[in-house]
Scaffold this motif. Structure first.
Motif, mmCIF file in Angstrom:
data_model
loop_
_atom_site.group_PDB
_atom_site.id
_atom_site.type_symbol
_atom_site.label_atom_id
_atom_site.label_comp_id
_atom_site.label_asym_id
_atom_site.label_seq_id
_atom_site.Cartn_x
_atom_site.Cartn_y
_atom_site.Cartn_z
ATOM 1 N N GLU A 44 0.857 -1.118 0.229
ATOM 2 C CA GLU A 44 0.265 -0.173 -0.083
ATOM 3 C C GLU A 44 0.882 1.230 -0.148
ATOM 4 O O GLU A 44 0.365 2.212 -0.464
ATOM 5 C CB GLU A 44 -0.849 -0.102 1.239
ATOM 6 N N ARG A 45 1.926 1.364 0.752
ATOM 7 C CA ARG A 45 2.808 2.294 0.919
ATOM 8 C C ARG A 45 3.304 2.692 -0.582
ATOM 9 O O ARG A 45 4.310 3.724 -0.505
ATOM 10 C CB ARG A 45 3.801 2.194 1.980
ATOM 11 N N LYS A 46 3.150 1.993 -1.662
ATOM 12 C CA LYS A 46 3.946 2.151 -2.969
ATOM 13 C C LYS A 46 2.545 2.595 -4.138
ATOM 14 O O LYS A 46 3.121 2.700 -5.147
ATOM 15 C CB LYS A 46 4.782 0.965 -3.369
ATOM 16 N N LEU A 47 1.650 2.608 -3.337
ATOM 17 C CA LEU A 47 0.366 3.087 -4.276
ATOM 18 C C LEU A 47 0.005 4.324 -3.915
ATOM 19 O O LEU A 47 0.535 5.005 -3.096
ATOM 20 C CB LEU A 47 -0.924 2.201 -3.986
ATOM 21 N N PRO A 48 -0.523 5.197 -4.767
ATOM 22 C CA PRO A 48 -1.025 6.838 -4.506
ATOM 23 C C PRO A 48 -1.453 6.617 -3.130
ATOM 24 O O PRO A 48 -2.223 5.867 -2.472
ATOM 25 C CB PRO A 48 -2.151 6.890 -5.659
ATOM 26 N N MET A 49 -0.973 7.726 -2.377
ATOM 27 C CA MET A 49 -1.483 7.866 -1.052
ATOM 28 C C MET A 49 -3.071 8.010 -0.830
ATOM 29 O O MET A 49 -3.728 8.875 -1.639
ATOM 30 C CB MET A 49 -0.930 9.291 -0.429
ATOM 31 N N ARG A 50 -3.389 7.548 0.144
ATOM 32 C CA ARG A 50 -4.922 7.490 0.726
ATOM 33 C C ARG A 50 -4.974 7.911 1.995
ATOM 34 O O ARG A 50 -4.028 7.475 2.938
ATOM 35 C CB ARG A 50 -5.517 5.957 0.589
ATOM 36 N N PHE A 51 -5.951 8.756 2.410
ATOM 37 C CA PHE A 51 -6.058 9.269 3.769
ATOM 38 C C PHE A 51 -7.235 8.610 4.378
ATOM 39 O O PHE A 51 -8.421 8.474 3.867
ATOM 40 C CB PHE A 51 -6.386 10.772 3.834
ATOM 41 N N GLY A 52 -7.253 8.477 5.723
ATOM 42 C CA GLY A 52 -8.472 7.849 6.558
ATOM 43 C C GLY A 52 -8.441 8.100 7.687
ATOM 44 O O GLY A 52 -7.361 8.603 8.620
ATOM 45 N N TRP A 53 -9.497 8.613 8.345
ATOM 46 C CA TRP A 53 -9.675 8.879 9.744
ATOM 47 C C TRP A 53 -9.929 7.690 10.606
ATOM 48 O O TRP A 53 -10.720 6.720 10.409
ATOM 49 C CB TRP A 53 -10.876 9.859 9.895
ATOM 50 N N VAL A 54 -9.101 7.439 11.671
ATOM 51 C CA VAL A 54 -9.154 6.117 12.528
ATOM 52 C C VAL A 54 -9.587 6.785 13.995
ATOM 53 O O VAL A 54 -8.816 7.464 14.537
ATOM 54 C CB VAL A 54 -7.541 5.623 12.823
ATOM 55 N N ALA A 55 -10.787 6.265 14.288
ATOM 56 C CA ALA A 55 -11.248 6.938 15.441
ATOM 57 C C ALA A 55 -10.909 5.805 16.505
ATOM 58 O O ALA A 55 -11.417 4.559 16.565
ATOM 59 C CB ALA A 55 -12.925 7.046 15.413
ATOM 60 N N CYS A 56 -10.407 6.367 17.738
ATOM 61 C CA CYS A 56 -10.050 5.298 18.783
ATOM 62 C C CYS A 56 -11.115 5.351 19.940
ATOM 63 O O CYS A 56 -11.138 4.299 20.427
ATOM 64 C CB CYS A 56 -8.611 5.589 19.450
ATOM 65 N N GLU A 57 -11.796 6.403 19.873
ATOM 66 C CA GLU A 57 -12.963 6.786 20.690
ATOM 67 C C GLU A 57 -13.865 7.430 20.173
ATOM 68 O O GLU A 57 -13.492 8.114 19.322
ATOM 69 C CB GLU A 57 -12.638 6.930 22.311
ATOM 70 N N PRO A 58 -15.115 7.811 20.791
ATOM 71 C CA PRO A 58 -15.964 8.818 20.153
ATOM 72 C C PRO A 58 -15.301 10.164 19.691
ATOM 73 O O PRO A 58 -15.652 10.713 18.760
ATOM 74 C CB PRO A 58 -17.122 8.889 21.201
ATOM 75 N N ASN A 59 -14.415 10.745 20.701
ATOM 76 C CA ASN A 59 -13.793 12.028 20.490
ATOM 77 C C ASN A 59 -12.493 12.050 20.271
ATOM 78 O O ASN A 59 -11.793 13.091 20.520
ATOM 79 C CB ASN A 59 -14.244 12.691 21.866
#
Length: 300
Positions: A44-59
């Motif tokens: 994955e790190r050699k494909l075009p960059m993707r962004f994602g939000w990773v929620a560890c808790e509600p806030n």
């Protein structure tokens, strides 16, 4: 400039097959390092960059940024950030590098949002009762190191691999020594080195980082920064992971509707606008390129 993987002919055809299935890679993309596992699939790190939000808790949570920086990456980040308030959020990087000028644009955007940075691979939970976590043994190579530098606070795990090398013309790295270069080509490379130097100092980096990177040509192995060099170059500003990633029960980052960004200093904003104007004057750019050997990335 063409898409490029420093592996076997079969992997080149594999990448073309991926593009044919709809994952079309822009013509200015340059892949930044060699495949980590001999004969393995594209990471994955050699494909075009993707962004994602990773929620560890509600806030609370962090931004996962995986892949190489392409001409589309700054816009992709703007689209991702549009519905989120990312001021002060942490970006977790796992990247093989990418386009010099687009990485500079993205890095200035990170700094404008006062984001923090670290290196890692986001591990999402398989069960609802588990929390997501960051696997520290990850890679930040080539222009990724300068994205890391954009954080207001920067942490590098002991087991992470942070590697640098020279920038080069992206369409002549297959055999950089034998390739021909015009005066215009040299002008482009020197121009982009100047942009990179200005960006480095704007972000609080040291000249030692440029010296280490610009001393490694594309036909040699990437140079992996030691712990001492990470501190010397100011790539790392803290030894505490808690300074960039939330502890259990902490609420450092809120996922809320995006508001008007505040606090972006005028100097950074002006520099970003200047970079944008200068980049529009040429359709060719120098790219940060990998060494022409599979030894650059160790077997895992």
């Amino acid at each position: 400039m063409r898409v490029r993987l420093l592996r076997s002919r079969e992997l080149r055809w594999m990448l073309l097959g991926v593009a044919a299935l709809g994952m079309v890679v822009g013509s200015t993309i340059t892949i930044m390092s060699n495949t980590a596992r001999a004969g393995g699939a594209l990471e994955e790190r050699k494909l075009p960059m993707r962004f994602g939000w990773v929620a560890c808790e509600p806030n609370c949570g962090w931004v996962s940024a995986v892949g190489i920086v392409t001409a589309d990456t700054p816009k992709d980040f703007e689209d991702f950030a549009r519905e989120r308030d990312l001021n002060g959020a942490t970006v977790v990087l796992d990247s093989s590098g990418g386009s010099v000028n687009d990485a500079i644009t993205l890095g200035r955007r990170f700094r404008g949002l006062k984001m923090r940075t670290t290196v890692g691979t986001t591990m999402r939970p398989s069960r609802a009762s588990e929390r997501p976590r960051v696997q520290p043994e990850a890679y930040c190579e080539s222009m990724c190191v300068f994205l890391l530098l954009a954080g207001t606070t920067r942490y590098v795990p002991d087991t992470a691999h942070v590697r640098v090398h020279q920038i080069w013309m992206g369409d002549r790295a297959d055999d950089a020594k034998a390739a021909s270069y015009t005066a215009q080509d040299l002008m482009i490379v020197e121009r982009d080195i100047g942009r990179l130097a200005k960006y480095t100092f704007d972000m609080g980096g040291a000249g030692d980082l440029l010296a280490l990177a610009l001393n490694v040509p594309p036909w040699e192995d990437l140079h992996e920064l030691s712990r001492a060099e990470l501190r010397l170059t100011n790539v790392m500003t803290t030894e505490l992971v808690a300074d960039v990633l939330p502890a259990k029960g902490a609420v450092p980052v809120a996922l809320a509707p995006k508001g008007q960004e505040k606090g972006q200093d005028r100097f950074t904003a002006a520099s970003a606008e200047q970079d944008k104007v200068q980049s529009s004057r040429s359709t060719r750019t120098a790219e940060a390129l990998p060494p022409n050997t599979v030894a650059a990335t160790p077997q895992q």
